[in-house]
Design an enzyme around this catalytic site. Structure first.
Site, short mmCIF file in Angstrom:
data_model
loop_
_atom_site.label_atom_id
_atom_site.label_comp_id
_atom_site.label_asym_id
_atom_site.label_seq_id
_atom_site.Cartn_x
_atom_site.Cartn_y
_atom_site.Cartn_z
CG ASP A 48 45.58 -2.33 -48.68
OD1 ASP A 48 46.79 -1.76 -49.50
OD2 ASP A 48 45.80 -2.98 -48.22
CD GLU A 226 45.32 -8.82 -51.50
OE1 GLU A 226 45.79 -9.42 -50.91
OE2 GLU A 226 45.50 -7.87 -52.27
#
Ligand code: FRU
Length: 516
Positions: A48, A226
């Site tokens: 990420d 998430e």
């Protein structure tokens, strides 16, 4: 010095030496599949994007990073900076794993009033809010933590009273923090992954957090939730704005594995309420490879929000055939919303135009030219506008050789826009070959913007209200563009190819503001 301190120092020193050697490692940025217009770390694993913040002329890109290898582990924050969102300069690891506590996804904010007390008196500084993940005497825990930087993000100090938010849970992560101008306080959107909830908190000093509300379960509730991101999105013409909450889910997204949904709605400083208007719930990306996208904090007033995602999918991220790095980011996209007869939609416009070089028009294939197609040098951008379709299925194929191609098209029978990568090249794993699709909206144009890099195709269709990002691993670097169907009555059509300059060949154009 206490035992703990010595241990911390040793780990920090090891990471520093390691990142030095990674820096010393020759990288040509020209290895097979090395992205030429997308950011990838010089070496090692990334997932990420983290802590996207614009500060004093620099766009910072922190990212989930393993300083020790090309698989997930030892998660730390890698760091790169850019003055134009395209040419990136990688810096040493910003926030390292320490004492077995990994540094998971989070945000960076500009603390302009020294609300945290971390900055020099009367000054401002950068504050990172991240999830600490690791084993504690209580068991495996995820908590929210702070670190701050007084030197434009170059060095970071962890807050000695971490964690600042601890619910004694194994899954509690990915704080998305921003300054709420209306209420003059900080807001955190953080995920309770297994409960499919985004919990909102507020704070005046980034250290003490008050619970406000929960959003969810809502929309798609498979897998875990998430990487929430709550942000205000302007309309296309900038005259109005709307709140949007984006949340990643994994596994089980519609295209398989990881995916991201968004909700348009309202935020009153306490609760986020999803709108029931048509189009208020959608998918940030309809491809397989765009996960945990977050938006920039600190952008100058009036600029459209900018979103960057991790161009990968947990289904096969550890198997993608690249080295010495593994993982890359999407292009940055400027966000706005569209409201038309088909309803609301998120519009995403990739930042890429400054890389445009040689350009040539594409014409609809005549029977004589059809078998040849046009060849283009990867990376390139392809802009296509189709008028009223003369055939039900039409689009473009990108050939790397006669047996391998990626097909991108509109299927008006099925009312779908799609990318088919089943014949694109290396198949990676059984989950990789795929035809990804997005519903076509009535009344929106059949237009298409493609950004083709050495290992990806990013597509933006129907006035950029559909974004579809897919990795591809072609067996050669050739690319021949052929429109289809070839023997059809020509539709109204215009097309143009722009070859794109590599971001790595232009290092000198990325002038840094200030020192290192
Ligand atoms: C999403 C994610 C986040 C977490 C990070 C760990 O891809 O699982 O929830 O913070 O990756 O690397």
């Amino acid at each position: 010095m206490t035992k703990v301190r010595v241990c911390e120092w040793v780990v920090t020193a090891i990471i520093a030496v390691h990142s030095l050697s990674a820096r010393g490692q020759a990288s040509t940025y020209n290895e097979p599949y090395r992205p030429q217009v997308h950011f990838s770390p010089r070496s090692n694993w990334t997932n990420d994007p983290n802590g996207l913040v614009y500060y004093r002329g620099e766009y910072h890109l922190f990212f989930q990073y393993n300083p020790f290898g090309d698989e997930w582990g030892h998660m730390s924050w890698g760091h790169a900076v850019s003055t134009d969102l395209l040419h990136w300069r990688e810096l040493p690891v910003a926030i390292p794993e320490q004492n077995g506590i990994m540094i998971f996804t989070g945000s960076v904010v500009v603390d302009r009033t020294n609300s945290s007390g971390f900055c020099a008196p009367g000054g401002e500084c950068l504050v990172a809010v991240y999830t600490g993940d690791g084993n504690t005497p209580e068991g495996h825990r995820e908590t929210q933590n702070l670190a701050y930087s007084l030197d434009r993000g170059r060095t970071w100090t962890k807050y000695e009273k971490n964690p600042v938010l601890d619910l004694h849970l194994t899954d509690f992560r990915d704080p998305g923090v921003f300054w709420d101008e209306a209420a003059r306080r900080w807001i955190m959107a953080v995920s309770l992954p297994k409960e499919h909830k985004v919990r909102l908190y507020s704070s005046t000093n980034l250290k003490d957090w008050t619970q406000l509300s929960d959003f969810g379960p809502a929309g798609d509730v498979v897998g875990v939730w998430e990487c929430p991101n709550l942000l205000r999105v302007p309309s296309e013409n900038g005259k109005e704005s709307i709140w949007a909450l984006k949340v990643g889910l994994n596994p089980g997204a519609p295209q398989g594995g990881s995916g991201e949904q968004y909700f348009f709605g309202s935020f009153d400083g306490k609760n986020f309420t999803a709108s029931t208007e048509a189009g208020a719930h959608g998918w940030t990306n309809y491809g397989k490879d765009d996960y945990c996208a977050i938006s920039y904090n600190g952008l100058p007033k009036g600029e459209k929000p900018v979103l960057i995602g991790w161009m990968n999918n947990w289904q096969y991220a550890s198997k993608v055939p690249t080295q010495p790095w593994r993982g890359q980011m999407s292009l940055p996209r400027r966000l706005s919303f569209v409201r038309d007869a088909a309803g609301l939609a998120l519009k995403q416009e990739p930042v890429v135009a400054p890389l445009r070089a040689k350009s040539f028009p594409l014409s609809w294939p005549s029977p004589s030219s059809s078998s040849r197609g046009e060849s283009a040098e990867v990376p390139y951008e392809l802009d296509l506008q189709f008028g009223h379709p003369s055939e039900p299925i039409f689009g473009v194929r990108l050939y790397s050789d006669e047996q391998h191609w990626t097909e991108i098209g509109f299927d008006t029978n099925k009312k779908e826009f799609y990318i088919d990568r089943t014949r694109s090249g290396t198949t990676v794993t059984a989950d990789f070959p795929a035809r990804t699709m997005a519903p076509l909206a009535d009344g929106r144009p059949y237009d298409l913007r493609l950004i083709v890099d050495r290992s990806s195709v990013e597509a933006y269709a129907q006035n950029s209200t559909i974004a579809m990002t897919n990795l591809i691993y072609p067996l050669s670097t050739n690319s021949t563009i052929r429109l289809f169907p070839q023997d059809a009555k020509p539709p109204e059509f215009s097309g143009r190819v722009w070859e794109l300059k590599s971001i790595w060949g232009q290092q000198s154009s990325n002038k840094q503001v200030g020192g290192r």
